[in-house]
Design a protein around this motif. Structure first.
Motif, short mmCIF file in Angstrom:
data_model
loop_
_atom_site.label_atom_id
_atom_site.label_comp_id
_atom_site.label_asym_id
_atom_site.label_seq_id
_atom_site.Cartn_x
_atom_site.Cartn_y
_atom_site.Cartn_z
N GLU A 89 -2.18 4.33 -18.42
CA GLU A 89 -1.05 5.27 -18.34
C GLU A 89 -1.33 6.30 -17.25
OE1 GLU A 89 1.77 5.19 -20.01
OE2 GLU A 89 1.25 3.46 -21.27
N ILE A 90 -0.46 6.35 -16.26
CA ILE A 90 -0.56 7.35 -15.20
C ILE A 90 0.74 8.14 -15.22
CG2 ILE A 90 -0.80 7.79 -12.73
CD1 ILE A 90 -2.39 5.25 -12.52
N SER A 91 0.65 9.38 -15.71
CA SER A 91 1.83 10.21 -15.94
C SER A 91 2.75 9.46 -16.90
CB SER A 91 2.52 10.53 -14.62
OG SER A 91 3.59 11.43 -14.83
N THR A 92 3.94 9.14 -16.47
CA THR A 92 4.87 8.44 -17.36
C THR A 92 4.92 6.93 -17.09
OG1 THR A 92 6.70 8.87 -15.82
CG2 THR A 92 6.33 10.49 -17.59
N ALA A 93 4.08 6.47 -16.15
CA ALA A 93 4.11 5.06 -15.78
C ALA A 93 2.97 4.30 -16.45
CB ALA A 93 4.00 4.91 -14.27
N ASN A 94 3.28 3.09 -16.88
CA ASN A 94 2.26 2.19 -17.42
C ASN A 94 1.89 1.21 -16.30
OD1 ASN A 94 0.58 0.59 -18.88
ND2 ASN A 94 2.17 -0.32 -20.16
N VAL A 95 0.74 1.46 -15.67
CA VAL A 95 0.31 0.65 -14.53
C VAL A 95 -0.56 -0.50 -15.05
CG1 VAL A 95 -0.92 0.63 -12.34
CG2 VAL A 95 0.36 2.66 -13.04
N THR A 96 -0.15 -1.72 -14.75
CA THR A 96 -0.88 -2.90 -15.24
C THR A 96 -1.71 -3.52 -14.12
OG1 THR A 96 0.99 -4.35 -14.74
CG2 THR A 96 0.90 -3.39 -16.95
N ALA A 97 -2.75 -4.22 -14.53
CA ALA A 97 -3.63 -4.89 -13.56
C ALA A 97 -2.88 -6.02 -12.87
CB ALA A 97 -4.85 -5.44 -14.27
N LEU A 98 -3.27 -6.29 -11.62
CA LEU A 98 -2.63 -7.36 -10.86
C LEU A 98 -3.08 -8.74 -11.32
CD1 LEU A 98 -2.88 -5.80 -7.30
CD2 LEU A 98 -0.86 -5.94 -8.77
N GLY A 99 -4.20 -8.79 -12.02
CA GLY A 99 -4.72 -10.06 -12.47
C GLY A 99 -6.08 -9.88 -13.11
N GLN A 100 -6.70 -10.98 -13.51
CA GLN A 100 -8.00 -10.90 -14.15
C GLN A 100 -9.10 -10.65 -13.12
OE1 GLN A 100 -8.41 -10.91 -17.39
NE2 GLN A 100 -6.24 -11.27 -17.79
N GLY A 101 -10.25 -10.17 -13.58
CA GLY A 101 -11.41 -10.02 -12.70
C GLY A 101 -11.65 -8.62 -12.20
N GLY A 102 -10.85 -7.64 -12.65
CA GLY A 102 -11.00 -6.28 -12.16
C GLY A 102 -12.33 -5.64 -12.50
N ASN A 125 -22.32 -1.23 -13.48
CA ASN A 125 -20.91 -1.05 -13.79
C ASN A 125 -20.15 -2.36 -13.90
OD1 ASN A 125 -21.45 -1.00 -10.83
ND2 ASN A 125 -19.22 -1.17 -10.72
N LEU A 126 -20.72 -3.45 -13.40
CA LEU A 126 -20.00 -4.73 -13.40
C LEU A 126 -19.80 -5.24 -14.82
CD1 LEU A 126 -21.81 -6.56 -10.45
CD2 LEU A 126 -19.61 -5.36 -10.39
N THR A 127 -18.63 -5.78 -15.07
CA THR A 127 -18.31 -6.30 -16.39
C THR A 127 -17.32 -7.46 -16.28
OG1 THR A 127 -17.31 -5.77 -18.55
CG2 THR A 127 -16.50 -4.54 -16.65
N THR A 128 -17.37 -8.37 -17.22
CA THR A 128 -16.42 -9.49 -17.22
C THR A 128 -15.05 -9.08 -17.75
OG1 THR A 128 -17.16 -10.14 -19.43
CG2 THR A 128 -18.26 -11.17 -17.54
N ILE A 129 -14.97 -7.92 -18.38
CA ILE A 129 -13.71 -7.46 -18.98
C ILE A 129 -13.13 -6.33 -18.14
CG2 ILE A 129 -12.60 -6.52 -21.03
CD1 ILE A 129 -14.87 -7.71 -22.68
N GLY A 130 -12.02 -6.59 -17.51
CA GLY A 130 -11.37 -5.57 -16.70
C GLY A 130 -10.39 -4.73 -17.50
#
Length: 365
Positions: free
Chosen positions: A227-240, A217-222
């Motif tokens: 989209e969670i319901s009406t919210a657009n949740v963004t990553a906290l940073g790179q490396g996810g 499952n590991l990947t360099t691209i996080g």
């Protein structure tokens, strides 16, 4: 079944407290082959950089009780490597020869059983002389692969191996980029193509390859957002994409971490970039003092990175740094050393490490 399970758990528990080493190699776009390794230990082994010129005599001996003759052979290739001076005779655990064959020996406790030498055998070598024999007499991985089945490699309690038994497996790499892992398991020789281009410690190499399936499952691209319901949740940073990459210093975790880095790092174009790539990968498995501890009786001991070596097998150079000079490598032109006709040796900690460059003047008015 339960007894077998408990035995396996006991072995793995022993392995997790073992000495830590990590070896990685990479081939640049210009075909330069770079192989690097860390050496971790909890004791002062008096690590010594040694030069064994062409023609150095290697004593091929059998266990004393067999009363077989010791065969002395002169080496075909000059070798520079690292030995532990605490072991009489200075067994090589790291090195490269003038033909571009490199070796790193990593500990494999709990799984290593060397071969049994019989009175009818004609070719044998102790594990303490194995490194000098392998590098001193073979030009490539293919040459050594062909020779290994013809010689018995042995060890017993009579060998002066220092504070730990010499249970070791080896990775060999040559300037063509060919590589193999050599292990002795159940008294039998095991040779593996080094498809991962990585070696750590126990368990055996085939186990580590199987274990990589747990990390597909590991990947360099996080994921950047969702989209969670009406919210657009963004990553906290790179490396996810690396969530789940193991960060501890056990051999299985270091294997996964180093292998992922090795196979996903931006491919180097030349020798300089390949050296930097290997250096960055090895930085991810570097162990500071006090972090990886275990008990030895009532005493707490700390495994730590005592030195790091980076070999350029194409151009015959070696970079090495001890714990106190981790950011200032010494570089050796091995062609000059290979041309010497006399052996030489120096403690790794006594090498002439360069001082940090003072850059103050760059910002002076």
């Amino acid at each position: 079944m339960l007894r077998a399970l408990l035995a396996t758990v006991s072995i793995i528990a022993t392995v997790n407290a073992s000495y830590a080493c990590t070896a990685v190699d990479i081939v640049a776009a210009d075909k330069t082959v770079i192989a690097g390794r860390t050496m971790e230990w909890a004791f002062d082994m008096q690590w010594t950089l040694v030069s064994q010129p062409k023609g150095t005599e290697i004593a091929l001996s059998a266990p004393a009780e067999l009363k077989l003759p010791t065969i002395t052979v002169p080496t075909k290739y000059a070798v520079v490597g690292v030995s532990a001076a605490i072991i009489p005779g200075g067994a090589l655990l790291e090195g490269q020869n003038a033909a571009g064959l490199g070796m790193s020996g990593n500990f494999l406790p709990g799984f290593t059983q060397y071969q049994a030498v019989s009175k009818t055998d004609k070719s044998y070598v102790s594990i303490l002389d194995f490194g000098s024999w392998a590098l001193g007499n073979h030009a490539s991985v293919a040459d050594l692969r062909a020779a290994l089945p013809t010689i018995k490699v042995w060890s017993d309690d009579s060998l002066p191996s220092g504070p730990t038994p010499p249970t070791i497996h080896f990775v060999f790499t040559d300037r063509s980029g060919d590589g193999m892992v050599v292990e002795y398991v159940g008294g039998e020789l095991q040779i593996h193509d080094n498809v991962a281009h990585v070696l750590t410690n126990a368990p055996t190499y085939d186990w580590h390859l199987l274990n990589t399936r747990n990390y597909l499952n590991l990947t360099t691209i996080g994921v950047s957002s969702r989209e969670i319901s009406t919210a657009n949740v963004t990553a906290l940073g790179q490396g996810g994409g690396l969530m789940g990459l193991p960060g501890d210093f056990t051999p299985p975790s270091r294997f996964i971490r180093a292998a992922f880095m090795r196979h996903n790092i931006t491919p180097p174009a030349n020798a300089d970039e390949a050296v930097q790539a290997i250096g960055h990968i090895l930085n991810t498995v570097d162990i500071p003092l006090g972090i990886a501890q275990s008990t030895d009786g009532k005493e707490i001991v700390s495994d730590y990175t005592q030195w790091v070596a980076i070999k350029d097998l194409t151009h015959n150079t070696l970079k090495i740094a001890d714990y106190a000079h981790r950011t200032t490598f010494v570089t050796l032109d091995l062609n000059t050393i290979f041309a010497q006709e006399k052996p030489s040796a120096v403690l790794v900690e006594k090498l002439p490490y360069p001082a940090a460059v003072d850059g103050t003047s760059a910002l002076k008015n």
